[in-house]
Enzyme design. Structure first.
Site, mmCIF file in Angstrom:
data_model
loop_
_atom_site.group_PDB
_atom_site.id
_atom_site.type_symbol
_atom_site.label_atom_id
_atom_site.label_comp_id
_atom_site.label_asym_id
_atom_site.label_seq_id
_atom_site.Cartn_x
_atom_site.Cartn_y
_atom_site.Cartn_z
ATOM 1 N N ARG A 1 3.098 7.469 -4.919
ATOM 2 C CA ARG A 1 2.383 6.250 -5.307
ATOM 3 C C ARG A 1 3.253 5.293 -6.127
ATOM 4 N NH1 ARG A 1 -3.080 6.881 -4.726
ATOM 5 N NH2 ARG A 1 -3.434 5.172 -6.158
ATOM 6 N N HIS B 1 14.943 -17.523 23.327
ATOM 7 C CA HIS B 1 14.472 -18.777 22.737
ATOM 8 C C HIS B 1 15.032 -18.994 21.332
ATOM 9 C CE1 HIS B 1 11.913 -19.516 26.151
ATOM 10 N NE2 HIS B 1 11.454 -18.269 26.064
ATOM 11 N N LYS C 1 10.196 0.703 10.508
ATOM 12 C CA LYS C 1 10.608 2.048 10.073
ATOM 13 C C LYS C 1 12.087 2.066 9.715
ATOM 14 C CE LYS C 1 7.814 3.457 9.746
ATOM 15 N NZ LYS C 1 6.493 3.570 9.353
ATOM 16 N N TRP D 1 4.809 2.308 -10.474
ATOM 17 C CA TRP D 1 5.393 1.318 -9.574
ATOM 18 C C TRP D 1 5.227 -0.007 -10.313
ATOM 19 C CZ3 TRP D 1 4.096 -3.125 -6.817
ATOM 20 C CH2 TRP D 1 4.981 -3.474 -5.786
ATOM 21 N N GLU E 1 6.948 -1.767 15.096
ATOM 22 C CA GLU E 1 6.843 -0.576 14.237
ATOM 23 C C GLU E 1 8.212 0.093 14.065
ATOM 24 O OE1 GLU E 1 5.152 0.644 12.105
ATOM 25 O OE2 GLU E 1 5.719 2.746 12.019
ATOM 26 N N LYS F 1 3.669 4.451 -1.502
ATOM 27 C CA LYS F 1 2.870 4.834 -0.348
ATOM 28 C C LYS F 1 1.536 4.109 -0.307
ATOM 29 C CE LYS F 1 2.062 7.729 3.083
ATOM 30 N NZ LYS F 1 2.816 7.417 4.300
ATOM 31 N N ASN G 1 -3.584 2.872 -13.796
ATOM 32 C CA ASN G 1 -3.160 2.451 -12.457
ATOM 33 C C ASN G 1 -4.008 1.242 -12.091
ATOM 34 O OD1 ASN G 1 -4.102 3.679 -9.201
ATOM 35 N ND2 ASN G 1 -2.561 2.166 -9.678
ATOM 36 N N GLY G 2 -3.342 0.142 -11.778
ATOM 37 C CA GLY G 2 -4.073 -1.069 -11.407
ATOM 38 C C GLY G 2 -3.425 -2.282 -12.031
ATOM 39 N N CYS H 1 1.146 3.512 -8.496
ATOM 40 C CA CYS H 1 1.078 4.274 -9.738
ATOM 41 C C CYS H 1 0.118 5.439 -9.543
ATOM 42 C CB CYS H 1 0.596 3.477 -10.940
ATOM 43 S SG CYS H 1 1.602 2.054 -11.321
ATOM 44 N N GLU I 1 12.740 -0.014 6.461
ATOM 45 C CA GLU I 1 12.215 0.459 5.184
ATOM 46 C C GLU I 1 12.927 1.692 4.640
ATOM 47 O OE1 GLU I 1 8.020 1.570 4.825
ATOM 48 O OE2 GLU I 1 8.000 2.283 6.873
HETATM 49 C C1 AGP Z 1 4.583 2.180 6.501
HETATM 50 O O1 AGP Z 1 5.682 2.948 6.755
HETATM 51 C C2 AGP Z 1 4.486 1.528 5.256
HETATM 52 N N1 AGP Z 1 5.143 2.077 4.204
HETATM 53 C C3 AGP Z 1 3.465 0.441 5.036
HETATM 54 O O2 AGP Z 1 3.772 -0.600 5.889
HETATM 55 C C4 AGP Z 1 1.986 0.814 5.189
HETATM 56 O O3 AGP Z 1 1.696 1.039 6.523
HETATM 57 C C5 AGP Z 1 1.131 -0.330 4.630
HETATM 58 O O4 AGP Z 1 1.406 -0.490 3.280
HETATM 59 C C6 AGP Z 1 -0.339 -0.119 4.844
HETATM 60 O O5 AGP Z 1 -0.804 1.003 4.175
HETATM 61 P P1 AGP Z 1 -2.139 1.707 4.580
HETATM 62 O O6 AGP Z 1 -2.025 2.157 5.974
HETATM 63 O O7 AGP Z 1 -2.282 2.845 3.616
HETATM 64 O O8 AGP Z 1 -3.230 0.693 4.409
#
Ligand code: AGP
Length: 594
Positions: free
Chosen positions: A28, A494, A475, A76, A471, A589, A102-103, A2, A478
């Site tokens: 956000r 395995h 990517k 959010w 990673e 984000k 926000n929170g 948010c 997501e």
């Molecule tokens: C990465 O593409 C993400 N959207 C997510 O995994 C992110 O890395 C994670 O939420 C951690 O966030 P931060 O690095 O701001 O702590």
């Protein structure tokens, strides 16, 4: 999660300031958006809100009157579905008080039962409790005391803006755990979740500390603690450039950020190397050297950078390193060694899971270093030490350049802690060149077809490539919503190999010379079962029929380069599927809720 923005001033139209700010804060959260603006004709506040994006809110408000006061929110969802009713701003029962938040208010149910049994609620949100409490206390207390009394009852996190419709020339603000920055200029006061929303409207800012309550008027800001005692204010210059947050010639922020990676790596070199010295405080190096184990705590992409960091640190410094998922560590702390040192990695510096870890490590009196991209962030301010990533604002929800920067900065840290004979400055410059070479010479959009036509996909690699596989998989899933897993190549047989069928895409990452023939054997095993494979290698580990061959870099830094083609795979897969690349569904984000 948010984003909130408020403006009170003279020259600018509050609608423009708030909507521009919300657009920049949409990373956000983007389930719904809303704004409340003072209507000078009727001397009252109008509320516009709905589910959906800020773009929709802009449409809704296109006929709003010019106004000098406004507060807005991009959501959010945490409590209550994504509906117009649950969108912020929320108001108290009589609609006298209007708030954005926000929170998460963890005790909202208890507060409701104890103080608001007869109140009429308009939404399912935890936030509304705040507005209702303020109204109920204002029956016997001054407005400021009603807000302060409310704040003292709240458990959880809040960045809050409050309007009392009976005093339209004031915005009240408060902060605990969720970020809030306040900017001031001759034109007025802007207050928001992120500095970026202040750019263009304020020259100076102050990042509010927890438990701060603020009264903002167009020409005056007064800060208090929760006992209503005045706090000193000391403003800093805003050193962000509007262009940093601009998409430029690119179709998406993610693509821009992928292409920025060579310059990010060079910026790390510029900022950390000076006359043969490394600019990291001697004290933090001493504290780490005095420890017997480094605990890396992080989430998501940052955790994957943490794995690479472990590899580099153990290799160069020879201190054992453990990597933990922040949300697990916070509530199930492993047995610690006698002299642990904590290293938090976070692009945003606001991740609530990490903050929970920080609270815990602080309680145990242990030292913490945060590696983050946002120097004004909560974690940067609350840790004992922090190292900046210098990646520039990362707007796309899917992290790319921050990941590469995290590995770069961890390598600098490891290097500073060790006595190495190789030249890291040159090695990082080689990384920048290698990424640049790949980005300018190879087109992956045709290779990506092997991935996007399928319902699932696998990335495999060994040792340091395994972390890149994790990673790469995150990517792809997501932003393209293709179910993807990153696997240690040797582990496939395995169990997971049962999932391989005719045409299943398997991408192999092959940068580690010592183990590359084993990875290739694993690849043959999946080919024999019908997999459709893509091979990414470095020059020194390549075979001539590999799909992508990258220019060699120092073996410890290969993840910074190997990840780049996989970022583009994710990007083009999402593009082909017509998805919202910068704002994938259900995500945000900055993950400021646990
Ligand atoms: C990465 O593409 C993400 N959207 C997510 O995994 C992110 O890395 C994670 O939420 C951690 O966030 P931060 O690095 O701001 O702590």
């Amino acid at each position: 999660m948010c984003g909130i923005v408020g403006f009170i001033g003279h020259k600018h139209d509050a609608k423009d300031v708030v909507l521009n700010g919300l657009t920049k804060l949409e990373y956000r959260g983007y389930d719904s958006a809303g704004i409340s603006l003072f209507n000078p004709k009727f001397r009252s506040f109008d509320i516009y809100k709905d589910f959906g994006r800020v773009a929709k809110l802009k449409e809704l408000t296109k006929d709003a009157m010019i106004s000098n006061v406004g507060i807005g929110h991009t959501r959010w969802a945490t409590h209550g579905k994504v509906t117009k009713e649950n969108a912020h701003p929320h108001y108290s029962q009589s609609k006298r008080f209007i708030i954005v938040h926000n929170g998460v208010i963890e005790n909202h149910e208890e507060l409701k039962a104890q103080y608001l049994a007869n109140a009429l609620f308009y939404s399912e949100t935890d936030t509304e409790v705040i507005a209702q409490l303020i109204e109920s206390f204002s029956e016997t207390l001054s407005v400021e005391n009603a807000i302060l009394t409310t704040l003292k009852l709240l458990e959880g996190s809040y960045a809050l803006l409050v309007i009392d419709t009976e005093s339209p020339n004031t915005i009240f603000a408060a902060k605990n755990k969720s970020p809030l920055v306040l900017g001031q200029s001759e034109d007025g006061v802007t207050i928001a979740s992120d500095l970026m929303a202040l750019v263009g409207y304020s020259e100076k800012y102050i990042a509010l500390a927890d438990h701060t309550f603020v009264r903002c008027e167009a020409d005056n800001v007064t800060m208090y603690n929760l006992n209503h005692e005045i706090l000193p204010t000391s403003f800093l210059d805003i050193d962000l450039d509007e262009a940093d947050a601009d998409m430029g010639e690119y179709q998406h922020y993610m693509l821009k950020e992928i292409y920025e990676q060579p310059s990010v790596v060079r910026r790390i070199v510029q900022n950390y190397f000076e006359d043969g010295d490394i600019k990291i405080s001697k004290q933090v190096l001493k504290d780490i050297k005095n420890s017997d184990r480094i605990y890396i705590l992080a989430a998501g992409t940052s955790m994957h950078a943490g794995y690479v960091g472990k590899y580099i640190l153990e290799e160069l410094v020879e201190i054992p390193v453990e990597v933990h998922i922040a949300s697990e560590f916070a509530y199930h702390t492993p047995l610690l060694t006698e002299k642990p040192f904590f290293l938090m990695i976070s692009q945003s510096g606001e991740t609530a899971d990490l903050r929970a870890c920080l609270m815990k490590t602080k309680k145990m009196n242990y030292k913490t270093l945060t590696v983050t991209n946002v120097k004004t962030s909560t974690l940067a301010r609350e840790s004992n030490y922090f190292l900046e990533l210098f990646a520039g604002p990362e707007i796309a929800v899917a992290s790319t350049k921050a990941y590469v920067a995290q590995i770069g900065v961890l390598a600098v840290l490891a290097y500073a802690l060790s006595e190495q004979s190789f030249d890291l400055k040159k090695a990082l410059t080689d990384v920048a060149l290698s990424i640049e070479d790949f980005l300018s010479s190879q087109d992956v959009s045709s290779i990506v077809h092997k991935i996007i036509t399928k319902r699932n996909c696998f990335y495999i690699g060994r040792t340091i490539d395994y972390y890149t596989a994790l990673e790469a998989a995150l990517k792809l899933k997501e932003i393209s919503y293709i179910q993807t897993e990153g696997f240690a190549a040797g582990e496939l047989k395995h169990g997971t190999i049962a999932l391989i069928e005719e045409g299943t895409p398997v991408v192999a990452l092959i940068s580690n010379k010592e183990i590359s023939s084993n990875t290739r054997s694993n690849l043959n095993e999946v080919i024999a079962r019908g997999a459709s494979t893509i091979k990414i290698s470095m020059k020194k580990t390549s075979h001539k029929d590999d799909d992508i061959i990258l220019k060699d870099v120092h073996p410890l830094l290969t993840p910074m380069v190997m990840v780049v083609p996989t970022q583009l795979f994710a990007y083009y897969a999402a593009l082909e599927r017509g998805l919202d690349i910068d704002k994938p569904r259900n995500l945000a984000k900055s993950v400021t809720v646990e």
